[in-house]
Write an enzyme that holds these catalytic residues in place. Structure first.
Site, PDB file in Angstrom:
ATOM      1  CE1 TYR A  32     -10.951  38.933 -45.544  1.00  9.23           C
ATOM      2  CE2 TYR A  32      -9.581  40.919 -46.836  1.00  9.23           C
ATOM      3  CZ  TYR A  32     -10.485  39.642 -46.909  1.00  9.23           C
ATOM      4  OH  TYR A  32     -10.656  39.187 -48.405  1.00  9.23           O
TER       5      TYR A  32
ATOM      6  CG  PHE B  69       5.588  21.445 -62.562  1.00  8.17           C
ATOM      7  CD1 PHE B  69       6.042  19.986 -62.251  1.00  8.17           C
ATOM      8  CD2 PHE B  69       4.618  21.737 -61.668  1.00  8.17           C
ATOM      9  CE1 PHE B  69       5.504  19.363 -61.535  1.00  8.17           C
ATOM     10  CE2 PHE B  69       4.220  20.164 -61.318  1.00  8.17           C
ATOM     11  CZ  PHE B  69       4.550  19.215 -60.859  1.00  8.17           C
ATOM     12  CG  ASP B  70       2.128  18.735 -63.742  1.00  4.65           C
ATOM     13  OD1 ASP B  70       3.353  18.743 -63.690  1.00  4.65           O
ATOM     14  OD2 ASP B  70       1.317  17.482 -63.091  1.00  4.65           O
TER      15      ASP B  70
ATOM     16  CG  ASP C 109       8.141  27.279 -61.714  1.00  2.78           C
ATOM     17  OD1 ASP C 109       8.020  27.076 -60.253  1.00  2.78           O
ATOM     18  OD2 ASP C 109       7.335  25.911 -62.362  1.00  2.78           O
TER      19      ASP C 109
ATOM     20  CB  ALA D 229       9.392  25.130 -57.137  1.00  3.36           C
TER      21      ALA D 229
ATOM     22  CE  LYS E  25       6.594  21.633 -55.467  1.00  5.66           C
ATOM     23  NZ  LYS E  25       5.104  22.212 -55.563  1.00  5.66           N
TER      24      LYS E  25
ATOM     25  CG  HIS F 205      -0.565  13.471 -63.692  1.00  4.86           C
ATOM     26  ND1 HIS F 205      -1.720  14.165 -64.314  1.00  4.86           N
ATOM     27  CD2 HIS F 205      -0.166  14.171 -62.357  1.00  4.86           C
ATOM     28  CE1 HIS F 205      -0.683  15.486 -63.128  1.00  4.86           C
ATOM     29  NE2 HIS F 205      -0.726  14.876 -62.350  1.00  4.86           N
TER      30      HIS F 205
END
Ligand code: F0G
Length: 458
Positions: free
Chosen positions: A72, A124-125, A215, A217, A258, A450
């Site tokens: 843990y 990004f969304d 960001d 990714a 990604k 979406h």
């Protein structure tokens, strides 16, 4: 004869995929309310919905899973991952999260307040969602070239310095907690940002004392494009390019699904100790203890190896050039796509592909449905449906581009699959004038509609 290119790997395990008939698919997509997210994956032949968490892990990653430490607190897998992230990014502090949007949630819980402005390059969304959820505003400062799919520009993910400085001047600096630089820029078509632009944006941010977060990714794919397209980087190792890119920022959020080459995972890495400390509180609240943050020990093990593999030139060449292989075939057939071809996906320009279907009838969604019906290939709409309604007026937002994205999972499909996708698109393109009507929305959620939206055919 010059020897052709061949992938720097061989395949140890395969997974069957199912063919189906056009008649079956017509029935299935209607049952799914014409939402491709609603389809059972079994009903898809080649799945290009996303490159997120859909790639194939290497034998070395699977081996790392077997020796993951599931403690843990303070597991060896965590300590190894923290060291790898530090070695690759240079950032001092590290918090694991279960995926990219979770990293956004934790970091933005510290940084974003009501009324704030967060500039960036076509957020990004989920990033935009986490900003707007906090009643703040995301301002797009991407260069104009990104919004014309036929303009050739090597770095369409770049930020326009004038637009950015205008935002800095139009608002009190205290209202701009940071800027978010997405590399590569997914929403603009998987387009990279140049090192020069990253450096200039960083200098401008420093001048105004505004932190710069990435960001990240698809940071490794961004580094590959820098090496291929930017003078001075042609002989530099990817790892060195990556280190330099991150040296211009204050931190990053990462969707490890990604360029981490894993099926699930994410993290935050940053330099500021005080922000790190505040973020740990939200990490514990939303994600789990700070040494696992929603990830299994074995997943952290696979991610350490994945980050190392994804920042190697040979891997990136096979990955990015496979996407280019598909893109070049489509260009040969005259199909309108975002150019140059991006790193992780093909973006079809629905405004040029099916102009006779009106935007009010969701032309990009109509095209994505047709691609599924004709070839069993699943892509995703990046247009009016994804753009959601304006949070204030509740009117549809019509973005500059109506796109259908075909994202290519990493190390998953062969070039025969790429040929199959290309042929599907050629057949649709050759009969495009027959398309007249699109779809109407019959049910939708208030934010990020979406995923669950339902349509009827007009
Ligand atoms: N940032 C970018 C640039 C992304 O493309 C994504 C996810 C995220 C953040 C969020 O990460 O999914 O791990 O929570 N993009 C996926 C896609 C979903 O299909 O492009 P996540």
């Amino acid at each position: 004869m010059e020897l052709p290119y061949a992938e720097p790997y061989k395949i140890k395990m395969v997974e069957s995929i199912k063919r189906s008939t056009q008649e079956q698919r017509e029935k299935w997509i209607k049952q799914a309310d014409y939402n491709l997210f609603n389809l059972d994956a079994e009903k898809v032949f080649i799945d290009c919905l996303t490159d997120s968490g859909t790639g194939a892990m290497s034998d070395k990653q699977w081996a790392a899973m077997m020796v993951g430490d599931e403690s843990y607190a303070g597991s060896r897998s965590f300590l190894e991952l923290r060291e790898t992230v530090n070695k690759i990014t240079g950032f001092d502090y590290f918090l694991p999260t279960h995926q990219g949007r979770a990293a956004e949630n934790v970091l933005f819980s510290v940084l974003v307040k009501e009324g704030d402005i967060v500039p960036g390059n076509s957020h990004f969304d989920t990033t935009k969602g986490h900003i707007e959820f906090r009643k703040a505003t995301a301002v797009d400062c991407t260069i104009d070239e990104a919004f014309d799919t036929s303009v050739q520009h090597p770095f369409k993910g770049n930020i326009d310095l004038k637009k950015l400085e205008n935002v800095f001047n139009a608002h009190p600096i205290a209202k701009i907690p940071f800027i978010i630089f997405t590399i590569t820029c997914n929403s603009a078509g998987g387009q990279p940002a140049s090192m020069k632009n990253i450096k200039e944006v960083s200098a401008l941010c420093k001048k105004y004392h505004i932190p710069l977060y990435f960001d990240a990714a698809r940071f490794a794919e961004n580094a590959y494009f820098i090496r291929k397209r930017e003078v001075g980087y042609e002989d530099m190792s990817i790892k060195k390019i990556v280190k330099e890119m991150f040296s211009y920022g204050d931190g990053m959020t990462m969707s490890a699904k990604k360029d981490g080459l894993v099926n699930m995972g994410g993290f935050i890495a940053l330099n500021d100790e005080s922000i790190f400390k505040q973020a740990t509180v939200f990490n514990i609240m939303f994600e789990g203890f700070i040494t696992y943050g929603g990830m299994n020990g074995r997943d952290m093990g696979a991610l350490s190896v994945g980050l190392d593999e994804s920042t190697e030139f040979n891997y990136l060449e096979s990955r990015v050039e496979q996407v280019a292989y598909l893109g070049n075939k489509l260009l040969e057939y005259g199909v309108p796509v975002q150019q140059p071809i991006g790193g992780h996906a093909i973006f079809l320009d629905a405004n040029k592909f099916v102009p006779n279907i009106s935007r009010e009838e969701y032309r990009a969604q109509a095209l994505a449905i047709e691609i599924y019906v004709v070839g069993g290939v699943r892509g995703v709409e990046i247009g009016t449906v994804l753009a959601d309604r304006d949070p204030v007026t509740r009117e549809n937002r019509y973005p500059a581009l109506e796109l259908v994205r075909l994202a290519i999972p990493r190390r998953t499909y062969t070039n025969n699959h790429m040929d199959f996708i290309a042929a599907t698109l050629k057949n649709i393109y050759d009969t495009r004038n027959q398309a007249k009507h699109g779809y109407t929305i019959v049910d939708e959620a208030a934010i990020m509609r979406h995923f669950t939206v339902k349509f009827e055919k007009i």
